[in-house]
Design an enzyme around this catalytic site. Structure first.
Site, PDB file in Angstrom:
ATOM      1  N   ASP A   1      11.671  16.401  60.266  1.00  0.00           N
ATOM      2  CA  ASP A   1      12.145  17.064  58.976  1.00  0.00           C
ATOM      3  C   ASP A   1      12.133  18.617  59.340  1.00  0.00           C
ATOM      4  O   ASP A   1      11.524  19.050  60.085  1.00  0.00           O
ATOM      5  CB  ASP A   1      11.645  16.223  57.807  1.00  0.00           C
ATOM      6  CG  ASP A   1      12.451  16.362  56.681  1.00  0.00           C
ATOM      7  OD1 ASP A   1      13.335  17.476  56.451  1.00  0.00           O
ATOM      8  OD2 ASP A   1      12.852  15.292  56.105  1.00  0.00           O
TER       9      ASP A   1
ATOM     10  N   ASP B   1      14.700  10.244  50.545  1.00  0.00           N
ATOM     11  CA  ASP B   1      14.796  11.248  51.782  1.00  0.00           C
ATOM     12  C   ASP B   1      13.672  10.946  52.693  1.00  0.00           C
ATOM     13  O   ASP B   1      12.555  11.469  52.237  1.00  0.00           O
ATOM     14  CB  ASP B   1      15.022  12.728  51.482  1.00  0.00           C
ATOM     15  CG  ASP B   1      15.271  13.526  52.471  1.00  0.00           C
ATOM     16  OD1 ASP B   1      15.623  13.040  53.561  1.00  0.00           O
ATOM     17  OD2 ASP B   1      15.378  14.668  52.142  1.00  0.00           O
ATOM     18  N   ALA B   2      13.872  10.337  53.760  1.00  0.00           N
ATOM     19  CA  ALA B   2      12.873   9.472  54.492  1.00  0.00           C
ATOM     20  C   ALA B   2      13.043   9.905  56.082  1.00  0.00           C
ATOM     21  O   ALA B   2      11.938  10.170  56.776  1.00  0.00           O
ATOM     22  CB  ALA B   2      12.600   8.190  54.269  1.00  0.00           C
ATOM     23  N   LYS B   3      14.175   9.885  56.302  1.00  0.00           N
ATOM     24  CA  LYS B   3      14.529  10.244  57.753  1.00  0.00           C
ATOM     25  C   LYS B   3      13.956   9.388  58.684  1.00  0.00           C
ATOM     26  O   LYS B   3      13.613   9.965  59.865  1.00  0.00           O
ATOM     27  CB  LYS B   3      14.401  11.904  58.008  1.00  0.00           C
ATOM     28  CG  LYS B   3      15.183  12.714  57.194  1.00  0.00           C
ATOM     29  CD  LYS B   3      15.242  14.023  57.540  1.00  0.00           C
ATOM     30  CE  LYS B   3      16.018  15.096  56.680  1.00  0.00           C
ATOM     31  NZ  LYS B   3      15.411  15.268  55.494  1.00  0.00           N
ATOM     32  N   ARG B   4      13.653   8.263  58.535  1.00  0.00           N
ATOM     33  CA  ARG B   4      13.358   7.088  59.310  1.00  0.00           C
ATOM     34  C   ARG B   4      13.988   6.831  60.745  1.00  0.00           C
ATOM     35  O   ARG B   4      15.370   7.211  60.432  1.00  0.00           O
ATOM     36  CB  ARG B   4      12.987   6.043  58.504  1.00  0.00           C
ATOM     37  CG  ARG B   4      12.204   6.013  57.365  1.00  0.00           C
ATOM     38  CD  ARG B   4      10.712   6.698  57.714  1.00  0.00           C
ATOM     39  NE  ARG B   4       9.734   6.564  56.586  1.00  0.00           N
ATOM     40  CZ  ARG B   4       9.113   7.209  55.806  1.00  0.00           C
ATOM     41  NH1 ARG B   4       9.031   8.543  56.712  1.00  0.00           N
ATOM     42  NH2 ARG B   4       8.235   6.905  54.959  1.00  0.00           N
TER      43      ARG B   4
END
Lengths: 281, 281
Positions: A105, B100-103
């Site tokens: 991020d 919102d974690a963007k895994r």
């Protein structure tokens, strides 16, 4: 920051030698695969008891442990993860613990993820995703004792969707994963804290990465349940001193048995894997 | 699976129209930036009270909320995040909540992250990272009512390190982020659940993505604290019907003031941003 442990890269070098092992034991606790008495416990407690038993049983044969955070987070079991890492550090202080989180991020958010990995969970290293570039990795490097293990070439089927695309770098064409290896080796690793994830599915690609990154440690998943070729992986991945790799095995070890002797079965699987690695290397 | 809410894409279309808003309010609770009474509370309670006040204050002006999980996880505040999403769903059911974690991980692990996002936190959509390819995204799509928002072009300085590299696709050269847009639009979005993250830093690139993906929703961070140009962003990103974008603003709204009137200041900032968006669109 708030740790008295040696730096990750030193821990790893020490563990390779004193443990005579290149095996990383992956801890992916899936309640449906656990022995019956554990399956009946609350997840939080089952995860800790299972992880603790696996850690104690496999510690003689491991150079590192790698708990996968998703398995804990899916079941509200972050506290069990934290206790497990503390337990491992207390009882097996010479074995580094890698938090497999693959975060990525913008800088201000990455700084929060770094707090999560290093201050909350007190991991010795964390896996990160390079897609958002250097400022998404930099906040982890601010913890100078910690390791930062960047995804390079992954072992899953979709790993090729982006990583195997040819990119144009100053008129030269190379696969994206090789450019990531270059970036990390030549730019991101100024402080010497970095390592790379390179899957065992493609030993030839491990060799390409080894040639790019010199002595940098490689975390290699994909042996065992994922089917990678161990001999070819070692031939491709070892550095000149016969170390430099963490051969990760998760399911083949931790679920070697799902009866009450699961820990003993895990110990045996870990021992056999380590002996096999040492025979082939 | 275990939800009675409409599907995310329908929620979003409804919110764009009934709310007359294209604004996504990003919720990144940083205890050091909160008003004094909240700063003195335990993080868990401060995060919930802060988030609840922000949600109630900005709900009239928002088409979506986007809590960032790292801020919660860094401080052992997952329960506050879960309560906050439940609160938003109960009191503002017409506004979708994006985690919102963007895994990004291999399929078996991604399935655990999908449980985390959709069963534990009950988010309506989640952000994911494309670096590990389609099988790292597929488990989220198994939740047919949920949205899956794939990182394409990010607004941070390092966003160009990989995303702006030219890749060779069948003899044609294009930046990696455009190939990701193609992949998602033409292959990964068979079920119509996908959206893309495209940063506001480069409006021309938003236009390129819009031309590739047709009507697909775009989540656009980088306005406000990150300095993107709103007029150019809207001109580039709106679809033919004058919607199709979620313009995200986090810090400029939630930290509009750090005194006891922070919620009122957030409401005013959200209202002004929405009015400005609607004036420019």
């Amino acid at each position: 920051m708030n740790t008295t442990r040696p730096n990750f890269i030193d821990q790893l070098h020490n563990a390779w030698h004193t443990q005579n092992s290149l095996l990383c034991v992956g801890i992916d606790p899936d309640i449906t695969k656990m022995p019956a008495p554990l399956r009946d416990m609350p997840a939080e407690r089952a995860f800790f008891e299972f992880g603790q038993a696996i850690i104690d049983a496999t510690a003689p044969y491991a150079c590192s442990f790698k708990p996968q955070i998703a398995y804990f987070s899916a079941h509200h079991a972050e506290d069990a993860l934290q206790e497990l890492i503390a337990y491992s550090h207390k009882h097996h202080p010479h074995i580094p613990v890698i938090l497999d989180a693959k975060r990525g991020d913008i800088g201000s958010t990455a700084a929060q993820y770094a707090i999560e990995a290093f201050e909350r969970f007190k991991a010795d290293a964390v896996t990160v995703n390079p897609y958002m570039g250097f400022d998404s990795v930099e906040p982890y490097l601010a913890y100078s004792d910690k390791g930062v293990i960047v995804l390079c070439r992954t072992s899953n089927p979709g790993g090729s969707d982006l990583q195997f695309l040819n990119v144009d770098i100053n008129g030269q064409s190379k696969p994206l994963y090789q450019h990531v290896a270059h970036l990390v080796a030549n730019q991101w690793n100024a402080t010497g804290q970095c390592a790379l994830v390179v899957g065992a599915t493609f030993p030839n690609e491990i060799k390409q990465v080894r040639d790019i990154v010199g002595d940098m440690p490689l975390l290699i998943p994909g042996i065992g349940a994922q089917g990678g070729d161990l001999a070819a992986t070692l031939a491709a991945g070892l550095n000149a001193r016969g170390t430099g790799v963490m051969i990760n095995s998760s399911r083949a070890i931790i679920y070697a048995s799902n009866d009450e002797h699961f820990a003993q079965a895990a110990a045996q699987a870990a021992q056999e894997t380590t002996i096999e690695i040492n025979r082939l290397k």
